[in-house]
Design a protein around this motif. Structure first.
Motif, PDB file in Angstrom:
ATOM      1  N   THR A  98      14.250   8.582  17.090  1.00 31.20           N
ATOM      2  CA  THR A  98      13.821   9.871  16.548  1.00 31.20           C
ATOM      3  C   THR A  98      12.795   9.672  15.442  1.00 31.20           C
ATOM      4  OG1 THR A  98      15.910  10.887  17.154  1.00 31.20           O
ATOM      5  CG2 THR A  98      14.642  11.991  15.425  1.00 31.20           C
ATOM      6  N   ILE A 101       9.440   8.812  16.892  1.00 37.47           N
ATOM      7  CA  ILE A 101       8.803   9.996  17.493  1.00 37.47           C
ATOM      8  C   ILE A 101       8.301  10.946  16.406  1.00 37.47           C
ATOM      9  CG2 ILE A 101       9.369  12.095  18.809  1.00 37.47           C
ATOM     10  CD1 ILE A 101      11.052  10.170  20.647  1.00 37.47           C
ATOM     11  N   HIS A 127      12.280  14.039  25.299  1.00 35.94           N
ATOM     12  CA  HIS A 127      13.479  13.985  24.451  1.00 35.94           C
ATOM     13  C   HIS A 127      13.450  15.075  23.368  1.00 35.94           C
ATOM     14  CE1 HIS A 127      16.466  12.332  21.635  1.00 35.94           C
ATOM     15  NE2 HIS A 127      16.948  11.705  22.698  1.00 35.94           N
ATOM     16  N   TYR A 175      15.289  10.464  29.255  1.00 32.10           N
ATOM     17  CA  TYR A 175      16.719  10.183  29.046  1.00 32.10           C
ATOM     18  C   TYR A 175      17.589  10.875  30.098  1.00 32.10           C
ATOM     19  CZ  TYR A 175      21.266   9.727  26.840  1.00 32.10           C
ATOM     20  OH  TYR A 175      22.581   9.421  26.590  1.00 32.10           O
ATOM     21  N   ILE A 203      14.004   4.296  25.233  1.00 35.29           N
ATOM     22  CA  ILE A 203      15.163   3.730  25.938  1.00 35.29           C
ATOM     23  C   ILE A 203      14.753   2.708  26.990  1.00 35.29           C
ATOM     24  CG2 ILE A 203      15.436   5.473  27.788  1.00 35.29           C
ATOM     25  CD1 ILE A 203      18.499   5.453  26.813  1.00 35.29           C
ATOM     26  N   LYS A 237      18.518  -0.168  21.292  1.00 32.05           N
ATOM     27  CA  LYS A 237      19.013   0.154  22.644  1.00 32.05           C
ATOM     28  C   LYS A 237      18.979  -1.146  23.475  1.00 32.05           C
ATOM     29  CE  LYS A 237      18.288   5.095  22.492  1.00 32.05           C
ATOM     30  NZ  LYS A 237      17.412   5.519  21.379  1.00 32.05           N
TER      31      LYS A 237
HETATM   32  C1  LIG Z   1      13.751   8.578  25.702  1.00 30.79           C
HETATM   33  C2  LIG Z   1      14.376   8.678  24.335  1.00 30.79           C
HETATM   34  N1  LIG Z   1      13.634   9.058  23.282  1.00 30.79           N
HETATM   35  C3  LIG Z   1      14.148   9.164  22.055  1.00 30.79           C
HETATM   36  C4  LIG Z   1      15.479   8.914  21.807  1.00 30.79           C
HETATM   37  C5  LIG Z   1      16.043   9.094  20.420  1.00 30.79           C
HETATM   38  O1  LIG Z   1      16.496   7.889  19.911  1.00 30.79           O
HETATM   39  P1  LIG Z   1      17.495   7.799  18.668  1.00 30.79           P
HETATM   40  O2  LIG Z   1      18.795   8.360  19.134  1.00 30.79           O
HETATM   41  O3  LIG Z   1      17.520   6.334  18.389  1.00 30.79           O
HETATM   42  O4  LIG Z   1      16.930   8.576  17.543  1.00 30.79           O
HETATM   43  C6  LIG Z   1      16.289   8.524  22.884  1.00 30.79           C
HETATM   44  C7  LIG Z   1      17.712   8.282  22.681  1.00 30.79           C
HETATM   45  O5  LIG Z   1      18.470   8.073  23.603  1.00 30.79           O
HETATM   46  C8  LIG Z   1      15.726   8.399  24.170  1.00 30.79           C
HETATM   47  O6  LIG Z   1      16.468   8.038  25.225  1.00 30.79           O
END
Ligand SMILES: Cc1ncc(COP(=O)(O)O)c(C=O)c1O
Length: 485
Positions: A98, A101, A127, A175, A203, A237
């Motif tokens: 997050t 992003i 996401h 995801y 991921i 991950k």
């Molecule tokens: C494609 C994708 N983007 C962003 C995220 C967000 O990651 P985080 O939970 O580490 O903030 C995830 C989490 O599963 C994801 O699968």
């Protein structure tokens, strides 16, 4: 001030262990969301020791903790090699997907001060972190429906780009469905308009390059694709690193520059940050560095091989079960399945949990019904036979349990609520009407052990109402434990 008395006879570490007993297991390959298990105890031991050694170190100041700067640069270097980055590429360790992003969106916005109302073009499967970024940074999210194969529709995305667009996004993979967007076409459309293109490989970024090397078909998505300007990849991950790290890579340093923040507008040290955090614990950085150093390129290839062997075995089980179907064949290590009308998917997830397997329910969205998500790790391979047995038993149990219906009175109650103005009384009323989540005498929520009815109730609620109900729920959960424990 109330004195805080600890009456437990256990010491803090024993108590910690006892508390942790309530959590999902992070080892054993049976928790198929949230955690990623290499299945190798040495990886976990090295991570633990490195995190402990650096837990008090602060990556805020690279001159004070140069070892953390070196580890960060080595991690970014490893990722650059993995993701076909040119020599000009740079990167940053963040706290998670997050944050990577958020920074990609913030940087894209701040690189375009000429755009008064900036927007970003997202496939509808992007996401939720992008929606958070839209909310935090005032960047409008232009959602483009995906095709019937759940992949971004590049022509529709190209058509959605206009003068306000500061960022175009693709996922590798998404995801919810585990498929890779057509990055070549999406990035070309962005480049043609002079717009940044971010690939969210949070991921998939540490596993798809190995999938390609294992001979699996993976469409191009890395910096080898022209027009890709940044990529996020989460080390916590599929690099099997401890929680708290992701990488945000940019094709060149000038693209990263707006991500940096400096402030000399106060009497203390000049604040200088590359991420949203200022103090950054050295623990996750050192833990990640140590795991990557230990596993190495060959080790990740072997781990990816095991994860994909597990994926293939799970896919075969789903194909063999008349009651189950793949929502879409997986491009990566994420499997999404749906059930037929003979059983309730949320009952199936409960039944699997009762047998020691956590899989993640996904509620209905737009025209698509509910589904079940599995993030498959290398550590799952040793247990796929047990998963097959648990799946067969759980399907039978869910069929026998019959459908889950939401009381029409509860549906009417939910429909009468205004999500924008959901108050405590409404939430209490819903708890009482549904009888699903109880409240003890002191007002603490008592969580149900089975979630099927709760999920069924959320499934009938609108997205806005789901958000409002879950926010009210979290608000109720996060209450201080005071006084005696
Ligand atoms: C494609 C994708 N983007 C962003 C995220 C967000 O990651 P985080 O939970 O580490 O903030 C995830 C989490 O599963 C994801 O699968």
């Amino acid at each position: 001030m109330t004195e805080h008395r600890v009456t437990s006879p256990l010491g803090p570490l024993e108590r910690l262990k006892a508390l942790q007993g309530a959590d999902l297991p992070v080892h054993g390959g049976r928790t198929l969301a949230y955690v990623y298990d290499s299945g190798e105890p040495t990886v976990d031991r090295i991570a633990r020791e490195a995190v402990a050694a650096y837990a008090a170190s602060n990556a805020l100041d690279p001159t004070a903790f140069p070892s953390l700067l070196q580890m960060e640069n080595e991690l970014v270097g490893f990722a650059c090699d993995l993701l076909d980055a040119p020599a000009s590429a740079v990167g940053t360790v963040t706290s998670g997907g997050t944050e990577s992003i958020l920074l990609a969106v913030q940087g894209a916005r701040d690189a375009r001060p000429d755009v008064v109302r900036p927007t970003m073009v997202l496939p509808s499967t992007a996401h939720a972190a992008f929606h958070k970024a839209a909310h935090y940074f005032g960047v409008g999210a232009v959602l483009v429906p995906v095709g019937p194969d759940f992949r971004a529709d590049p022509a529709a995305m190209a058509a959605a780009i206009d003068d306000s667009t500061v960022l175009v996004v693709a996922s590798a993979p998404s995801y919810a469905h585990g498929v890779v967007d057509p990055v070549t076409e999406v990035a070309a459309a962005a480049a043609a308009r002079g717009v940044r293109c971010h690939v969210d490989a949070c991921i998939g970024g540490w596993v798809l390059p190995y999938a390609a090397r294992l001979g699996r078909e993976v469409p191009p998505w890395t910096f080898a694709v022209e027009g890709v300007t940044s990529i996020s990849v989460d080390t916590h991950k599929y690099a099997y690193a401890p929680k708290g790290t992701s990488l945000l890579l940019h094709r060149e340093a000038s693209l990263r520059r707006p991500q940096f923040f400096a402030s000399a507008a106060w009497p203390g040290y000049t604040m200088l940050n590359a991420t949203t955090q200022s103090t950054r614990s050295g623990g996750p950085i050192a833990g990640t560095w140590a795991v990557v150093e230990h596993v190495g390129d060959d080790g990740y290839l072997a781990l990816a091989g095991r994860a994909f062997e597990a994926v293939d075995a799970i896919v075969a089980e789903i194909d063999a079960s008349p009651a189950l179907r793949l929502v879409v064949p997986p491009d990566s290590t994420l499997v999404t399945l749906a059930t037929d009308d003979s059983l309730d998917p949320f009952t199936l997830t409960d039944e699997l949990l009762a047998r020691g397997w956590y899989v993640q329910p996904q509620l209905s969205h737009a025209d698509d019904g509910p589904s079940i998500h599995l993030s498959v790790s290398a550590g799952t391979l040793a247990h796929v036979d047990e998963l097959a047995t648990a799946l067969a038993e759980s399907v039978a149990a869910a069929v026998a349990a019959g459908p889950v219906s939401v009381d029409p009175g509860v549906v009417a109650f939910i429909e009468a609520l205004d999500p924008a103005a959901l108050g405590d009384d409404d939430f209490d009323g819903l708890l009482a009407a549904s009888g699903l989540v109880g409240a003890s005498a002191d007002g603490e929520l008592e969580l149900p052990t089975r979630m099927a009815e709760v999920n069924a109730m959320l499934d009938v609620a609108s997205p806005a109402m789901r958000e409002a109900l879950l926010v009210a729920f979290l608000d109720r959960l996060q209450r201080p434990s005071r006084g005696e424990r």
